[in-house]
Design a protein around this motif. Structure first.
Motif, PDB file in Angstrom:
ATOM      1  N   MET A  54      71.538  -9.560  26.777  1.00 25.36           N
ATOM      2  CA  MET A  54      70.751 -10.336  27.731  1.00 25.36           C
ATOM      3  C   MET A  54      71.211 -10.066  29.158  1.00 25.36           C
ATOM      4  SD  MET A  54      70.301 -14.495  28.039  1.00 25.36           S
ATOM      5  CE  MET A  54      71.933 -14.753  28.728  1.00 25.36           C
ATOM      6  N   THR A  55      72.526 -10.141  29.388  1.00 23.25           N
ATOM      7  CA  THR A  55      73.035  -9.947  30.746  1.00 23.25           C
ATOM      8  C   THR A  55      72.840  -8.517  31.222  1.00 23.25           C
ATOM      9  OG1 THR A  55      75.231  -9.576  29.802  1.00 23.25           O
ATOM     10  CG2 THR A  55      74.730 -11.794  30.573  1.00 23.25           C
ATOM     11  N   ASP A  56      72.788  -7.564  30.283  1.00 22.39           N
ATOM     12  CA  ASP A  56      72.553  -6.173  30.667  1.00 22.39           C
ATOM     13  C   ASP A  56      71.098  -5.941  31.067  1.00 22.39           C
ATOM     14  OD1 ASP A  56      75.159  -5.489  30.190  1.00 22.39           O
ATOM     15  OD2 ASP A  56      74.800  -4.892  28.116  1.00 22.39           O
ATOM     16  N   TYR A  57      70.229  -6.837  30.653  1.00 24.06           N
ATOM     17  CA  TYR A  57      68.796  -6.651  30.880  1.00 24.06           C
ATOM     18  C   TYR A  57      68.286  -7.385  32.118  1.00 24.06           C
ATOM     19  CZ  TYR A  57      63.760  -7.207  30.120  1.00 24.06           C
ATOM     20  OH  TYR A  57      62.401  -7.229  30.278  1.00 24.06           O
ATOM     21  N   LEU A  58      68.744  -8.607  32.320  1.00 21.09           N
ATOM     22  CA  LEU A  58      68.117  -9.492  33.297  1.00 21.09           C
ATOM     23  C   LEU A  58      68.167  -8.978  34.727  1.00 21.09           C
ATOM     24  CD1 LEU A  58      69.243 -13.002  32.006  1.00 21.09           C
ATOM     25  CD2 LEU A  58      67.018 -11.922  31.750  1.00 21.09           C
ATOM     26  N   HIS A  59      69.212  -8.251  35.086  1.00 22.04           N
ATOM     27  CA  HIS A  59      69.380  -7.883  36.491  1.00 22.04           C
ATOM     28  C   HIS A  59      69.011  -6.433  36.793  1.00 22.04           C
ATOM     29  CE1 HIS A  59      73.091  -6.411  34.658  1.00 22.04           C
ATOM     30  NE2 HIS A  59      73.244  -5.628  35.702  1.00 22.04           N
ATOM     31  N   LEU A  60      68.471  -5.706  35.810  1.00 28.73           N
ATOM     32  CA  LEU A  60      68.110  -4.316  36.055  1.00 28.73           C
ATOM     33  C   LEU A  60      67.020  -4.217  37.121  1.00 28.73           C
ATOM     34  CD1 LEU A  60      68.069  -2.930  32.404  1.00 28.73           C
ATOM     35  CD2 LEU A  60      69.862  -2.658  34.127  1.00 28.73           C
ATOM     36  N   ARG A  61      67.031  -3.114  37.858  1.00 34.38           N
ATOM     37  CA  ARG A  61      66.134  -2.969  39.000  1.00 34.38           C
ATOM     38  C   ARG A  61      64.666  -3.037  38.598  1.00 34.38           C
ATOM     39  NH1 ARG A  61      66.987   2.275  42.601  1.00 34.38           N
ATOM     40  NH2 ARG A  61      66.327   3.218  40.630  1.00 34.38           N
ATOM     41  N   HIS A  62      64.321  -2.475  37.446  1.00 34.35           N
ATOM     42  CA  HIS A  62      62.916  -2.454  37.030  1.00 34.35           C
ATOM     43  C   HIS A  62      62.496  -3.743  36.321  1.00 34.35           C
ATOM     44  CE1 HIS A  62      65.062  -1.150  33.387  1.00 34.35           C
ATOM     45  NE2 HIS A  62      64.041  -1.659  32.721  1.00 34.35           N
ATOM     46  N   VAL A  63      63.437  -4.674  36.162  1.00 31.37           N
ATOM     47  CA  VAL A  63      63.122  -5.959  35.530  1.00 31.37           C
ATOM     48  C   VAL A  63      62.898  -6.990  36.626  1.00 31.37           C
ATOM     49  CG1 VAL A  63      63.946  -7.798  34.017  1.00 31.37           C
ATOM     50  CG2 VAL A  63      64.486  -5.409  33.493  1.00 31.37           C
ATOM     51  N   GLY A  64      61.691  -7.515  36.698  1.00 30.00           N
ATOM     52  CA  GLY A  64      61.360  -8.475  37.742  1.00 30.00           C
ATOM     53  C   GLY A  64      61.212  -9.888  37.210  1.00 30.00           C
ATOM     54  N   LYS A  65      60.795 -10.753  38.097  1.00 29.86           N
ATOM     55  CA  LYS A  65      60.610 -12.168  37.757  1.00 29.86           C
ATOM     56  C   LYS A  65      59.652 -12.337  36.584  1.00 29.86           C
ATOM     57  CE  LYS A  65      58.635 -16.334  39.875  1.00 29.86           C
ATOM     58  NZ  LYS A  65      58.083 -16.892  41.134  1.00 29.86           N
ATOM     59  N   LEU A  66      58.578 -11.567  36.578  1.00 30.29           N
ATOM     60  CA  LEU A  66      57.576 -11.686  35.521  1.00 30.29           C
ATOM     61  C   LEU A  66      58.155 -11.315  34.159  1.00 30.29           C
ATOM     62  CD1 LEU A  66      54.604 -12.454  35.204  1.00 30.29           C
ATOM     63  CD2 LEU A  66      54.025 -10.030  35.439  1.00 30.29           C
ATOM     64  N   GLN A  67      58.938 -10.229  34.124  1.00 29.58           N
ATOM     65  CA  GLN A  67      59.541  -9.804  32.860  1.00 29.58           C
ATOM     66  C   GLN A  67      60.534 -10.844  32.341  1.00 29.58           C
ATOM     67  OE1 GLN A  67      59.154  -7.609  35.471  1.00 29.58           O
ATOM     68  NE2 GLN A  67      57.430  -6.569  34.475  1.00 29.58           N
ATOM     69  N   ARG A  68      61.280 -11.443  33.269  1.00 33.15           N
ATOM     70  CA  ARG A  68      62.230 -12.479  32.844  1.00 33.15           C
ATOM     71  C   ARG A  68      61.485 -13.689  32.275  1.00 33.15           C
ATOM     72  NH1 ARG A  68      65.203 -10.060  37.132  1.00 33.15           N
ATOM     73  NH2 ARG A  68      64.090 -11.185  38.768  1.00 33.15           N
ATOM     74  N   ARG A  69      60.367 -14.031  32.896  1.00 31.52           N
ATOM     75  CA  ARG A  69      59.571 -15.145  32.377  1.00 31.52           C
ATOM     76  C   ARG A  69      59.006 -14.812  31.000  1.00 31.52           C
ATOM     77  NH1 ARG A  69      54.621 -16.958  35.947  1.00 31.52           N
ATOM     78  NH2 ARG A  69      56.316 -17.514  37.361  1.00 31.52           N
ATOM     79  N   TYR A  70      58.524 -13.580  30.832  1.00 33.16           N
ATOM     80  CA  TYR A  70      57.994 -13.172  29.525  1.00 33.16           C
ATOM     81  C   TYR A  70      59.073 -13.282  28.448  1.00 33.16           C
ATOM     82  CZ  TYR A  70      53.749 -11.233  31.671  1.00 33.16           C
ATOM     83  OH  TYR A  70      52.561 -11.073  32.335  1.00 33.16           O
ATOM     84  N   LEU A  71      60.272 -12.853  28.790  1.00 29.28           N
ATOM     85  CA  LEU A  71      61.372 -12.936  27.831  1.00 29.28           C
ATOM     86  C   LEU A  71      61.644 -14.395  27.462  1.00 29.28           C
ATOM     87  CD1 LEU A  71      63.611 -11.615  26.189  1.00 29.28           C
ATOM     88  CD2 LEU A  71      65.069 -11.668  28.232  1.00 29.28           C
ATOM     89  N   GLY A  72      61.631 -15.275  28.459  1.00 34.10           N
ATOM     90  CA  GLY A  72      61.822 -16.696  28.192  1.00 34.10           C
ATOM     91  C   GLY A  72      60.726 -17.255  27.305  1.00 34.10           C
ATOM     92  N   ASN A  73      59.480 -16.824  27.547  1.00 30.21           N
ATOM     93  CA  ASN A  73      58.358 -17.293  26.724  1.00 30.21           C
ATOM     94  C   ASN A  73      58.489 -16.819  25.279  1.00 30.21           C
ATOM     95  OD1 ASN A  73      56.926 -18.796  28.637  1.00 30.21           O
ATOM     96  ND2 ASN A  73      55.908 -16.977  29.459  1.00 30.21           N
ATOM     97  N   ILE A  74      59.042 -15.623  25.105  1.00 33.47           N
ATOM     98  CA  ILE A  74      59.270 -15.119  23.744  1.00 33.47           C
ATOM     99  C   ILE A  74      60.286 -16.006  23.019  1.00 33.47           C
ATOM    100  CG2 ILE A  74      60.274 -13.214  22.413  1.00 33.47           C
ATOM    101  CD1 ILE A  74      59.032 -11.314  24.516  1.00 33.47           C
ATOM    102  N   ILE A  75      61.346 -16.401  23.732  1.00 32.43           N
ATOM    103  CA  ILE A  75      62.352 -17.286  23.132  1.00 32.43           C
ATOM    104  C   ILE A  75      61.718 -18.627  22.758  1.00 32.43           C
ATOM    105  CG2 ILE A  75      64.551 -18.470  23.493  1.00 32.43           C
ATOM    106  CD1 ILE A  75      64.791 -15.430  23.290  1.00 32.43           C
ATOM    107  N   VAL A  76      60.852 -19.145  23.636  1.00 33.82           N
ATOM    108  CA  VAL A  76      60.149 -20.404  23.340  1.00 33.82           C
ATOM    109  C   VAL A  76      59.314 -20.247  22.073  1.00 33.82           C
ATOM    110  CG1 VAL A  76      58.331 -21.977  24.121  1.00 33.82           C
ATOM    111  CG2 VAL A  76      60.098 -21.229  25.717  1.00 33.82           C
ATOM    112  N   TYR A  77      58.569 -19.146  21.986  1.00 38.44           N
ATOM    113  CA  TYR A  77      57.708 -18.899  20.821  1.00 38.44           C
ATOM    114  C   TYR A  77      58.538 -18.822  19.539  1.00 38.44           C
ATOM    115  CZ  TYR A  77      54.512 -16.483  17.649  1.00 38.44           C
ATOM    116  OH  TYR A  77      53.749 -16.134  16.559  1.00 38.44           O
ATOM    117  N   LEU A  78      59.604 -18.043  19.575  1.00 41.28           N
ATOM    118  CA  LEU A  78      60.437 -17.873  18.381  1.00 41.28           C
ATOM    119  C   LEU A  78      61.097 -19.187  17.968  1.00 41.28           C
ATOM    120  CD1 LEU A  78      62.137 -14.447  19.237  1.00 41.28           C
ATOM    121  CD2 LEU A  78      60.306 -14.863  17.568  1.00 41.28           C
TER     122      LEU A  78
END
Length: 274
Positions: free
Chosen positions: A1-25
């Motif tokens: 998780m920590t290796d992914y969240l701050h990568l340059r190509h990962v933006g606010k939208l991608q972080r939100r999508y990841l959070g929504n996936i956790i909510v769904y699961l």
């Protein structure tokens, strides 16, 4: 998780999508909040080291966990372990709290922020040293004011409802006592505006102060919360001037308001000439 969240190509939208996936699961029982807590605890063990290389660490974490916060799957205390405060410099808690409040106010709304603050019984000192609380509030007054004002507006909206239901002054005071912790100038301004607005009627093409209503209901409430405090007296006067200006200065209304307050010893002469 920590290796992914701050990568340059990962933006606010991608972080939100990841959070929504956790909510769904989580909602479909593929994951549990216990799984999240285990992973997050591991993150907390290296958080201070990560923050050295990732200045916006808390921003990224809260953008990711925002959907879980919004769905009330986690609380602020699932993100802020006591150990984080004890093991890190005071600025660590400041950055976390400011980022959390800013996100909730901007992305979810002041009402939500106020509700979780109250229901979770959040305390400033869980994130800040006691001696730094006032400094934090002053430095971040725009953020703090926004969710406090929403609380005040909600309370005074209910006060307005009580007024319309012809509730007694004591009933209104009891309601305010049970729903407002700290009385400050912002609250006095909003409260005075609501009370005075209610006591002013529009009849025969003109505005008029209903003195009986003002004396029986409004004055006892104002007297209780202004409480001979000079700054509150001035705030009350300013709110009345703004209200009368909104009505385009109807003849006699402002002087009637001020006269009633003076006669009832709510506001002394000294405050009128400041």
């Amino acid at each position: 998780m920590t290796d992914y969240l701050h990568l340059r190509h990962v933006g606010k939208l991608q972080r939100r999508y990841l959070g929504n996936i956790i909510v769904y699961l989580t909602n479909y029982n593929y994951l549990s909040i216990q799984h999240f807590n285990i992973a997050y605890k591991q993150f907390c063990e290296i958080a201070s080291d990560l923050a050295l290389d990732i200045p916006d660490l808390w921003k990224y974490i809260i953008e990711f966990t925002g959907p879980l916060i919004k769905k009330k799957l986690i609380t602020i205390y699932d993100l802020w372990y006591k150990q984080l405060k004890e093991d890190n410099a005071p600025s660590f808690g400041k950055r976390f709290l400011k980022t959390f409040l800013d996100y909730c106010l901007r992305e979810i709304g002041p009402s939500f922020t106020r509700t979780i603050w109250k229901k979770t019984n959040i305390k400033w000192t869980d994130f800040l040293d006691e001696k730094e609380v006032m400094s934090f509030i002053e430095t971040n007054s725009a953020i703090v004011f926004e969710f406090k004002e929403d609380n005040f507006n909600s309370v005074t909206d209910n006060v307005e409802l009580l007024l319309k239901q012809e509730a007694a002054a004591d009933c209104i005071i009891d309601y305010i006592n049970g729903n407002v912790g700290d009385i400050d100038k912002q609250f006095i301004r909003i409260l005075a505006t609501k009370l005075c607005d209610f006591a002013i009627s529009y009849k025969e093409n003109s505005y008029k102060l209903e003195t009986d209503c003002f004396q029986k209901i409004c004055i006892p409430v104002l007297q209780r919360y202004i409480d001979s405090k000079g700054e509150f007296e001035l705030e009350c006067l300013y709110s009345m001037q703004q209200l009368v200006a909104r009505f385009e200065h109807p003849r006699g209304v402002l002087s009637d308001l001020l006269g009633e307050l003076y006669d009832a010893d709510v506001i002394p002469q000294d405050s009128f000439i400041k």
